[in-house]
Design a protein around this motif. Structure first.
Motif, PDB file in Angstrom:
ATOM      1  N   GLU A 257       0.842  -1.194   0.000  1.00 16.09           N
ATOM      2  CA  GLU A 257       0.000   0.000   0.000  1.00 16.09           C
ATOM      3  C   GLU A 257       0.878   1.244   0.000  1.00 16.09           C
ATOM      4  O   GLU A 257       1.840   1.328   0.760  1.00 16.09           O
ATOM      5  CB  GLU A 257      -0.916  -0.001   1.223  1.00 16.09           C
ATOM      6  CG  GLU A 257      -1.952  -1.110   1.224  1.00 16.09           C
ATOM      7  CD  GLU A 257      -2.942  -0.996   0.067  1.00 16.09           C
ATOM      8  OE1 GLU A 257      -3.211   0.139  -0.379  1.00 16.09           O
ATOM      9  OE2 GLU A 257      -3.431  -2.052  -0.397  1.00 16.09           O
ATOM     10  N   ALA A 259       1.774   5.053   0.834  1.00 15.47           N
ATOM     11  CA  ALA A 259       1.472   5.912   1.976  1.00 15.47           C
ATOM     12  C   ALA A 259       0.504   7.015   1.565  1.00 15.47           C
ATOM     13  O   ALA A 259       0.434   7.398   0.391  1.00 15.47           O
ATOM     14  CB  ALA A 259       2.764   6.513   2.526  1.00 15.47           C
ATOM     15  N   GLU A 260      -0.204   7.524   2.547  1.00 15.11           N
ATOM     16  CA  GLU A 260      -1.130   8.627   2.285  1.00 15.11           C
ATOM     17  C   GLU A 260      -0.356   9.828   1.736  1.00 15.11           C
ATOM     18  O   GLU A 260       0.661  10.233   2.291  1.00 15.11           O
ATOM     19  CB  GLU A 260      -1.852   9.027   3.572  1.00 15.11           C
ATOM     20  CG  GLU A 260      -2.855   8.002   4.072  1.00 15.11           C
ATOM     21  CD  GLU A 260      -4.042   7.867   3.132  1.00 15.11           C
ATOM     22  OE1 GLU A 260      -4.363   8.844   2.433  1.00 15.11           O
ATOM     23  OE2 GLU A 260      -4.651   6.778   3.105  1.00 15.11           O
ATOM     24  N   GLY A 261      -0.844  10.362   0.660  1.00 15.94           N
ATOM     25  CA  GLY A 261      -0.197  11.519   0.046  1.00 15.94           C
ATOM     26  C   GLY A 261       0.751  11.171  -1.076  1.00 15.94           C
ATOM     27  O   GLY A 261       1.306  12.060  -1.723  1.00 15.94           O
ATOM     28  N   LEU A 305       1.600  16.995   5.754  1.00 11.13           N
ATOM     29  CA  LEU A 305       1.471  15.572   6.084  1.00 11.13           C
ATOM     30  C   LEU A 305       1.907  15.289   7.517  1.00 11.13           C
ATOM     31  O   LEU A 305       1.303  14.460   8.208  1.00 11.13           O
ATOM     32  CB  LEU A 305       2.303  14.731   5.107  1.00 11.13           C
ATOM     33  CG  LEU A 305       1.788  14.618   3.665  1.00 11.13           C
ATOM     34  CD1 LEU A 305       2.769  13.832   2.807  1.00 11.13           C
ATOM     35  CD2 LEU A 305       0.402  13.964   3.627  1.00 11.13           C
ATOM     36  N   TYR A 309      -0.491  13.405   9.963  1.00 10.69           N
ATOM     37  CA  TYR A 309      -0.233  11.991  10.249  1.00 10.69           C
ATOM     38  C   TYR A 309       0.937  11.757  11.205  1.00 10.69           C
ATOM     39  O   TYR A 309       1.258  10.609  11.505  1.00 10.69           O
ATOM     40  CB  TYR A 309       0.051  11.244   8.942  1.00 10.69           C
ATOM     41  CG  TYR A 309      -1.096  11.276   7.970  1.00 10.69           C
ATOM     42  CD1 TYR A 309      -2.224  10.481   8.159  1.00 10.69           C
ATOM     43  CD2 TYR A 309      -1.060  12.103   6.848  1.00 10.69           C
ATOM     44  CE1 TYR A 309      -3.279  10.502   7.267  1.00 10.69           C
ATOM     45  CE2 TYR A 309      -2.109  12.137   5.946  1.00 10.69           C
ATOM     46  CZ  TYR A 309      -3.216  11.341   6.151  1.00 10.69           C
ATOM     47  OH  TYR A 309      -4.265  11.371   5.264  1.00 10.69           O
ATOM     48  N   HIS A 313       5.572  10.058   9.408  1.00  5.92           N
ATOM     49  CA  HIS A 313       4.881   9.667   8.181  1.00  5.92           C
ATOM     50  C   HIS A 313       5.704  10.009   6.944  1.00  5.92           C
ATOM     51  O   HIS A 313       5.922   9.164   6.073  1.00  5.92           O
ATOM     52  CB  HIS A 313       3.518  10.360   8.109  1.00  5.92           C
ATOM     53  CG  HIS A 313       2.728  10.008   6.879  1.00  5.92           C
ATOM     54  ND1 HIS A 313       2.083   8.795   6.750  1.00  5.92           N
ATOM     55  CD2 HIS A 313       2.505  10.681   5.717  1.00  5.92           C
ATOM     56  CE1 HIS A 313       1.489   8.746   5.568  1.00  5.92           C
ATOM     57  NE2 HIS A 313       1.733   9.870   4.925  1.00  5.92           N
TER      58      HIS A 313
END
Length: 464
Positions: A257, A259-261, A305, A309, A313
């Motif tokens: 997956e 990472a966010e962003g 970010l 997070y 992160h």
């Protein structure tokens, strides 16, 4: 008050440094036949040997490059001081060289920061999974990465493209040299060939374009020569790539997956390349200015970010810390060394071969490709442009093609090759490259043959 005194002191130093007894427009003397001329040439050859023999001696290529680059200029400055020559000439040349190096240095710095950021956020692990999970063999991945490099390079640039695709290679397979070495060469050749037919795909084409040697559309006519030469080399290289597939067990390897962003960072990377192009084309600023602006956007987004997070992160300074600094130091050293050779006058001798009674433009431009592989295509192209031989559009396009494509023949003959050497350290080396360099030479002459048929026989290379 202390700050004001510091500013005044720095201003005084700057004024003193720019002073001297030289006259405006003074031309640097030819030092090729002096002791410093021969000494610097000898130092360059010895240093170049240790760069080429990196694998044999276990010495990082940046060490000899940085040493000879700085030492050669020290010797030139010492010669000027001992012979009471104008130190302003040394100062001006050093300033110009620093500007040239800084543009490349910061361009590389930003590109590498983005790549390390994408690695941290799992983008390349996801790309690796997508390729391997589809059942692609090593040979198919060889062709996929090559074609992506060829068509991405004209838009981004050959160096950024090579760095991105070499990172994909090393995430797919970390140990099998029978895949990594041909794959790395394929990416370098594809990136350089793809950059040769775009005005901003390679720094050499950019130099020719900004010097007014051709219109934007004139460079697009180099596409047939670039793509056919690349395809021949890629076909020959593919014979050395294994037919089997990477080990993949869907039950053991879960889908990574991102990472966010991560998608935003990818978008910022594309926008940063756009900014670099627009900086040069529209605003008449160096391309690195747009790259640094893109880096500032990434830093701002990194802050957002972290606020959302947490600090672990995504920290952009962690990405900067992972940059291959030896690649940056190598560029500084080799460009400084070549700059010293140019200042002494060695590179200026190349203009003589363009005379019809020596080699003439066609054979000279073909030779430029081999010289750009040995020295570096940027200073070689710079020397040709400064010499400004009397040539038509067809010959200027030939030298653009040969300087760009020819740099692939040696691993550090182009920015793309140096970048990949840094990414695949200890795997893609000078020695590993030279074992398969014959495939690139064949493709090089195929490109020239296509150019000759298109430009000299058909006369198809200009609109209007």
């Amino acid at each position: 008050m202390l700050k004001l005194l510091m500013v005044l002191l720095l201003s005084s130093i700057t004024l003193l440094a720019s002073g001297g007894n030289s006259t405006p427009g003074e031309i640097a003397p030819d030092l090729t036949m002096t002791w410093v001329g021969f000494a610097c040439l000898f130092i360059f050859v010895v240093g170049y040997y240790f760069v080429a023999a990196e694998e044999k001696y276990g010495i990082d290529k940046a060490k000899p490059a940085l040493f000879i680059g700085t030492f050669m200029f020290v010797l030139v400055a010492l010669y000027y001081a001992l012979n009471d020559l104008s130190m302003d000439l040394v100062h001006t040349q050093a300033q110009h060289l620093i500007l040239e190096i800084a543009e490349i240095f910061f361009f590389l710095f930003v590109a590498m920061t983005y790549i390390e950021s994408l690695i941290h956020m799992g983008v390349f692990d996801r790309l690796k999974y997508n390729l391997v999970s589809k059942g692609f063999s090593y040979k198919k991945m060889f062709w996929v990465t090559g074609f992506i490099a060829f068509f991405l390079s004209p838009i981004a640039d050959n160096l950024t493209t090579a760095l991105i695709l070499s990172t994909v290679l090393i995430t797919i397979e970390k140990t099998r040299k029978d895949f990594l070495v041909p794959g790395a060469i394929n990416i370098v050749v594809a990136a350089n060939a793809g950059g040769a037919w775009s005005p901003f795909g390679d720094i050499t084409t950019l130099m020719a374009w900004t010097a007014g040697k051709g219109h934007f559309t004139d460079f697009l006519f180099l596409f047939p020569a670039s793509v056919l030469g690349y395809l021949v080399t890629a076909f020959l290289l593919s014979k050395f790539v294994p037919d089997d597939k990477p080990t993949f067990d869907a039950s053991k390897e879960s889908k990574p997956e991102m990472a966010e962003g991560a998608k935003v960072v990818m978008g910022l990377g594309v926008f940063t390349i756009f900014c670099a192009v627009m900086s040069h084309q529209v605003l008449h600023l160096p391309a690195m200015w747009g790259m640094m602006f893109g880096l500032s956007l990434l830093k701002v987004y990194s802050y957002g970010l972290q606020r959302k997070y947490g600090t672990e992160h995504f920290n952009i300074f962690h990405s900067m810390a992972k940059i291959e600094n030896n690649t940056l130091m190598f560029f500084f050293g080799i460009l400084a060394a070549v700059g010293a050779l140019y200042f002494i006058g060695w590179l200026g001798l190349a203009a003589i071969v363009y005379q019809p009674d020596v080699l003439g433009p066609t054979w000279s431009n073909i030779g430029v490709g081999f010289l750009s592989a040995i020295v570096d295509n940027v200073p070689v192209m710079s020397a040709v442009l400064k010499a400004n031989p009397d040539m038509g559009l067809d010959q200027w396009m030939l030298v653009t093609l040969t300087a760009g494509v020819g740099g692939s023949m040696i691993s550090f003959g182009s920015a793309a090759g140096v970048g990949v050497m840094g990414k695949l350290h200890g795997i893609y080396t000078f020695g590993a490259h030279m074992k398969l360099a014959w495939t690139i030479v064949i493709g090089y002459f195929v490109s020239i043959a296509v150019w000759y048929f298109q430009y000299e026989i058909l006369g198809f290379y200009h609109i209007g």
